[in-house]
Design a protein around this motif. Structure first.
Motif, PDB file in Angstrom:
ATOM      1  N   ILE A  21       3.547   1.420 -13.074  1.00 50.77           N
ATOM      2  CA  ILE A  21       2.661   0.598 -12.250  1.00 50.77           C
ATOM      3  C   ILE A  21       2.031   1.429 -11.145  1.00 50.77           C
ATOM      4  N   VAL A  22       2.750   2.433 -10.635  1.00 55.14           N
ATOM      5  CA  VAL A  22       2.175   3.328  -9.636  1.00 55.14           C
ATOM      6  C   VAL A  22       1.008   4.105 -10.242  1.00 55.14           C
ATOM      7  N   VAL A  23       1.197   4.596 -11.458  1.00 57.40           N
ATOM      8  CA  VAL A  23       0.129   5.327 -12.148  1.00 57.40           C
ATOM      9  C   VAL A  23      -1.054   4.404 -12.409  1.00 57.40           C
ATOM     10  N   GLN A  24      -0.778   3.206 -12.882  1.00 61.52           N
ATOM     11  CA  GLN A  24      -1.857   2.254 -13.176  1.00 61.52           C
ATOM     12  C   GLN A  24      -2.670   1.930 -11.928  1.00 61.52           C
ATOM     13  N   LEU A  58       0.459  10.891 -13.882  1.00 58.46           N
ATOM     14  CA  LEU A  58       1.864  10.822 -13.504  1.00 58.46           C
ATOM     15  C   LEU A  58       2.365  12.185 -13.018  1.00 58.46           C
ATOM     16  N   ASP A  59       2.021  13.240 -13.748  1.00 62.56           N
ATOM     17  CA  ASP A  59       2.441  14.587 -13.349  1.00 62.56           C
ATOM     18  C   ASP A  59       1.863  14.984 -12.005  1.00 62.56           C
ATOM     19  N   TRP A  60       0.692  14.446 -11.687  1.00 66.04           N
ATOM     20  CA  TRP A  60       0.034  14.761 -10.416  1.00 66.04           C
ATOM     21  C   TRP A  60       0.686  14.038  -9.242  1.00 66.04           C
ATOM     22  N   ILE A  61       0.846  12.727  -9.357  1.00 67.13           N
ATOM     23  CA  ILE A  61       1.279  11.950  -8.188  1.00 67.13           C
ATOM     24  C   ILE A  61       2.791  11.855  -8.053  1.00 67.13           C
ATOM     25  N   GLU A 116       0.832  -1.185   0.000  1.00 68.02           N
ATOM     26  CA  GLU A 116       0.000   0.000   0.000  1.00 68.02           C
ATOM     27  C   GLU A 116       0.871   1.242   0.000  1.00 68.02           C
ATOM     28  N   GLN A 117       0.287   2.347  -0.461  1.00 67.16           N
ATOM     29  CA  GLN A 117       0.935   3.633  -0.387  1.00 67.16           C
ATOM     30  C   GLN A 117       0.022   4.544   0.417  1.00 67.16           C
ATOM     31  N   LYS A 118       0.590   5.514   1.118  1.00 68.09           N
ATOM     32  CA  LYS A 118      -0.199   6.309   2.050  1.00 68.09           C
ATOM     33  C   LYS A 118      -0.453   7.724   1.558  1.00 68.09           C
ATOM     34  N   SER A 119      -0.009   8.027   0.353  1.00 69.19           N
ATOM     35  CA  SER A 119      -0.264   9.356  -0.169  1.00 69.19           C
ATOM     36  C   SER A 119      -0.330   9.287  -1.675  1.00 69.19           C
ATOM     37  N   ARG A 120      -1.280   9.997  -2.255  1.00 67.73           N
ATOM     38  CA  ARG A 120      -1.375  10.020  -3.715  1.00 67.73           C
ATOM     39  C   ARG A 120      -0.163  10.711  -4.328  1.00 67.73           C
ATOM     40  N   VAL A 121       0.234  11.824  -3.756  1.00 62.10           N
ATOM     41  CA  VAL A 121       1.310  12.617  -4.332  1.00 62.10           C
ATOM     42  C   VAL A 121       2.633  12.252  -3.663  1.00 62.10           C
ATOM     43  N   HIS A 122       3.619  11.949  -4.482  1.00 62.93           N
ATOM     44  CA  HIS A 122       4.931  11.552  -3.963  1.00 62.93           C
ATOM     45  C   HIS A 122       5.987  12.560  -4.397  1.00 62.93           C
ATOM     46  N   ALA A 123       5.836  13.789  -3.949  1.00 58.76           N
ATOM     47  CA  ALA A 123       6.858  14.798  -4.234  1.00 58.76           C
ATOM     48  C   ALA A 123       8.101  14.500  -3.409  1.00 58.76           C
ATOM     49  N   ASP A 124       9.273  14.789  -3.992  1.00 60.09           N
ATOM     50  CA  ASP A 124      10.516  14.583  -3.246  1.00 60.09           C
ATOM     51  C   ASP A 124      10.519  15.446  -1.989  1.00 60.09           C
ATOM     52  N   ALA A 125      10.813  14.823  -0.876  1.00 65.28           N
ATOM     53  CA  ALA A 125      10.890  15.570   0.377  1.00 65.28           C
ATOM     54  C   ALA A 125      12.185  16.364   0.427  1.00 65.28           C
ATOM     55  N   PRO A 126      12.210  17.450   1.172  1.00 60.93           N
ATOM     56  CA  PRO A 126      13.463  18.186   1.339  1.00 60.93           C
ATOM     57  C   PRO A 126      14.528  17.275   1.950  1.00 60.93           C
ATOM     58  N   LEU A 127      15.782  17.549   1.626  1.00 60.22           N
ATOM     59  CA  LEU A 127      16.868  16.730   2.157  1.00 60.22           C
ATOM     60  C   LEU A 127      17.048  16.939   3.650  1.00 60.22           C
ATOM     61  N   SER A 128      16.584  18.062   4.161  1.00 59.04           N
ATOM     62  CA  SER A 128      16.639  18.371   5.585  1.00 59.04           C
ATOM     63  C   SER A 128      15.548  19.382   5.888  1.00 59.04           C
ATOM     64  N   GLU A 129      15.016  19.309   7.092  1.00 56.45           N
ATOM     65  CA  GLU A 129      14.020  20.295   7.518  1.00 56.45           C
ATOM     66  C   GLU A 129      14.684  21.579   8.012  1.00 56.45           C
ATOM     67  N   LEU A 130      16.010  21.573   8.114  1.00 60.57           N
ATOM     68  CA  LEU A 130      16.730  22.736   8.597  1.00 60.57           C
ATOM     69  C   LEU A 130      16.836  23.801   7.511  1.00 60.57           C
ATOM     70  N   GLU A 131      17.031  25.037   7.927  1.00 57.73           N
ATOM     71  CA  GLU A 131      17.230  26.115   6.969  1.00 57.73           C
ATOM     72  C   GLU A 131      18.603  25.973   6.314  1.00 57.73           C
ATOM     73  N   HIS A 132      18.654  26.172   4.999  1.00 56.18           N
ATOM     74  CA  HIS A 132      19.926  26.053   4.284  1.00 56.18           C
ATOM     75  C   HIS A 132      20.588  27.430   4.234  1.00 56.18           C
ATOM     76  N   ASP A 133      21.381  27.714   5.230  1.00 58.48           N
ATOM     77  CA  ASP A 133      22.045  29.010   5.343  1.00 58.48           C
ATOM     78  C   ASP A 133      23.498  28.777   5.743  1.00 58.48           C
ATOM     79  N   ASP A 134      24.372  28.740   4.742  1.00 59.84           N
ATOM     80  CA  ASP A 134      25.778  28.464   5.015  1.00 59.84           C
ATOM     81  C   ASP A 134      26.461  29.585   5.793  1.00 59.84           C
TER      82      ASP A 134
END
Length: 314
Positions: free
Chosen positions: A190-193, A254-257, A22-40
């Motif tokens: 197969i995910v789209v199908q 596909l573009d949606w999920i 099973e999958q728990k979300s329709r949309v599988h956008a890439d998550a951020p690599l970190s929740e921290l602010e990217h401020d060098d």
């Protein structure tokens, strides 16, 4: 009444702790690599988590600089996949993607022994089927809330796609793509199908507006439609249904999920290369990386570092 967004059926446990995929979300956008602010300008904490993963980054924070460099040197050898003595942007990108997938690998590792019944390092379709559907196979039932025959056929179809050589025997990588198909390019179709099959109620192989909304929201008599549902109707018309025919086809689904508008790992690889490539030749030597070790891993001078539990690879 609001229904959760589910890729497949909401499934109960069939045997033990296992259950059909099973999958728990329709949309599988890439998550951020970190929740921290990217401020060098402040610190490199974002880069540390992106490069190592959150848990490993925390362990490095407690190490002495010399120990951080020693461990980083070992990591560099692993990143250099073609063993040419340099780390390319592509190799750096692949490593970052792997670090961010670690939670997926850990999840599969935790389930592996449950399915590899004979301990041969592979999971056959029969092993997966017998573990997941054992109760149903022993006593088939045609009534109830779930059509286990259909669910089993669906899992078998996905297993075949994940199984690269078609022998219905999955190694750990193939089994990972079976359990987490949204993470793998060759599993996208197969995910789209499966998504269309879940939502498409009239069987035309497309998702119309009524089906799209119905997957998220079911109104009760006299209940006013929430504002977010109205927004979703607008989203469907303006962004989901790109060709304006009133329905989403496979490409639009596909573009949606699985949106591919931004690759965080690519962006971070470019950033780390820019920060560390002292001779500007477009690739990194181990010396260049170790010279900038604080960008990649960081450490603190503390006696506590030596007391940390060491991972086997170090």
């Amino acid at each position: 009444m609001v229904r959760p967004l589910l890729m497949c059926f909401v499934l109960c446990v069939v045997s033990g702790s296992s259950k059909p995929t099973e999958q728990k979300s329709r949309v599988h956008a890439d998550a951020p690599l970190s929740e921290l602010e990217h401020d060098d300008q402040q610190n490199f904490d974002y880069d540390h988590e992106a490069f190592l993963g959150r848990e490993e980054a925390r362990s490095f924070e407690q190490l002495r600089p010399e120990e951080s460099k020693r461990r980083l040197s070992i990591i560099v050898d692993k990143i250099d996949a073609d063993k040419d003595g340099f780390v390319s942007e592509a190799e750096l990108r692949d490593w970052i993607k792997r670090a961010q997938m670690q939670h997926v690998y850990d999840s599969v590792e935790g389930q592996w022994k449950d399915f590899d019944l004979d301990g041969d390092g592979r999971v056959t379709w029969d092993e997966y089927k017998n573990v997941t559907y054992s109760s149903y196979l022993e006593s088939p039932q045609t009534d109830g809330d779930y059509n286990y025959t259909q669910m089993m056929m669906r899992d078998e179809r996905r297993f075949r796609v994940a199984d690269g050589n078609g022998d219905m025997v999955a190694d750990k990588q193939e089994f990972t793509s079976f359990l987490h198909p949204e993470e793998y390019e060759h599993m996208k179709d197969i995910v789209v199908q499966e998504t269309i099959e879940d939502i498409d109620k009239n069987g035309d192989g497309l998702i119309d507006l009524q089906e799209y909304i119905g997957d998220m929201y079911m109104s009760e008599d006299g209940e006013a439609e929430p504002d977010w549902v109205t927004t979703e109707r607008q989203q469907f018309a303006e962004f989901r249904d790109k060709n304006g025919d009133g329905k989403m086809d496979k490409e639009e689904t596909l573009d949606w999920i699985l949106p591919a508008d931004y690759d965080h790992a690519v962006a971070e690889a470019k950033h780390l290369l820019h920060e560390s490539d002292s001779d500007q030749d477009g690739k990194l030597t181990k010396e260049e990386i170790l010279d900038k070790y604080d960008v990649f891993v960081g450490s603190q001078v503390t006696d506590f570092g030596e007391a940390l539990l060491r991972h086997d690879e170090f």
